[in-house]
Design a protein around this motif. Structure first.
Motif, PDB file in Angstrom:
ATOM      1  N   ARG A 170       0.829  -1.203   0.000  1.00 33.25           N
ATOM      2  CA  ARG A 170       0.000   0.000   0.000  1.00 33.25           C
ATOM      3  C   ARG A 170       0.867   1.258   0.000  1.00 33.25           C
ATOM      4  N   LEU A 171       1.890   1.281   0.839  1.00 36.96           N
ATOM      5  CA  LEU A 171       2.786   2.448   0.898  1.00 36.96           C
ATOM      6  C   LEU A 171       3.549   2.629  -0.410  1.00 36.96           C
ATOM      7  N   GLU A 174       1.316   4.219  -2.939  1.00 36.72           N
ATOM      8  CA  GLU A 174       1.166   5.651  -2.644  1.00 36.72           C
ATOM      9  C   GLU A 174       2.387   6.429  -3.125  1.00 36.72           C
ATOM     10  N   LYS A 175       3.573   5.866  -2.956  1.00 35.51           N
ATOM     11  CA  LYS A 175       4.799   6.537  -3.387  1.00 35.51           C
ATOM     12  C   LYS A 175       4.939   6.523  -4.913  1.00 35.51           C
ATOM     13  N   ARG A 177       2.377   6.502  -7.136  1.00 34.82           N
ATOM     14  CA  ARG A 177       1.324   7.269  -7.806  1.00 34.82           C
ATOM     15  C   ARG A 177       1.833   8.603  -8.358  1.00 34.82           C
TER      16      ARG A 177
END
Length: 184
Positions: A170-171, A174-175, A177
């Motif tokens: 998930r992290l 996010e990075k 994107r």
């Protein structure tokens, strides 16, 4: 030069004919080679180094007498990971020794940047974005997206908890994107 083979003298006997590849190994390689390569690219920024790593691991598995019909992808991926980490550690030690020697002897060496020769623009863009992430995130993304592993399988392979694997994924997304959003 990166060398993932176990021996420095891997010269083939020119008179020896290679063993034919059994059908089950051909099928296994055809199905999983690209997934192994995608995982190897997380450790090897250069295409030919990743290819060498995959070839070395497949040869190691084949020579070990592994049965391709029962050989599971996560095991092969773990062999890629372990061999790459071992290689990175030895390269790091070698590099440190060389750097110390150069510093002690007041030598400087200029190194040019090497870039992959691959022309697939989208693949390069994704790989360039992945390269900006720490290895622990790159690895989870690669295993999840390119190898289609579950978080349980990833957790087992990386020896982390399932929640840690899911959190890293998930992290990482996010990075990634902002790195992969279209330019304005």
């Amino acid at each position: 030069m990166t060398n993932f083979s176990d021996s420095e003298n891997d010269e083939p006997d020119p008179d020896a004919l290679p063993d034919p590849i059994p059908d089950e190994w051909e099928s296994w390689i055809k199905e999983y080679a690209w997934k192994l390569y995608a995982h190897a690219r997380q450790f090897c920024p250069l295409q030919h180094d990743a290819e060498d790593l995959v070839q070395a691991v497949v040869a190691e598995l084949w020579n070990s007498g592994a049965d391709a019909s029962t050989l599971e992808l996560p095991f092969a991926l773990s062999r890629i990971r372990h061999r790459a980490i071992d290689h990175l550690r030895s390269e790091s030690s070698r590099s440190r020794r060389e750097s110390d020697w150069h510093r002690e002897n007041h030598h400087s060496e200029e190194r040019g940047a090497e870039f992959p020769s691959d022309t697939e623009h989208d693949r390069q863009r994704v790989q360039a974005a992945l390269d900006q992430l720490p290895l622990m995130f790159r690895e989870v993304v690669s295993l999840k997206l390119w190898s289609d592993l579950t978080f349980d399988q990833i957790a087992s392979l990386l020896e982390i908890s399932r929640n840690t694997a899911a959190s890293r994924y998930r992290l990482a997304l996010e990075k990634l994107r902002p790195l992969l959003s279209p330019s304005e």
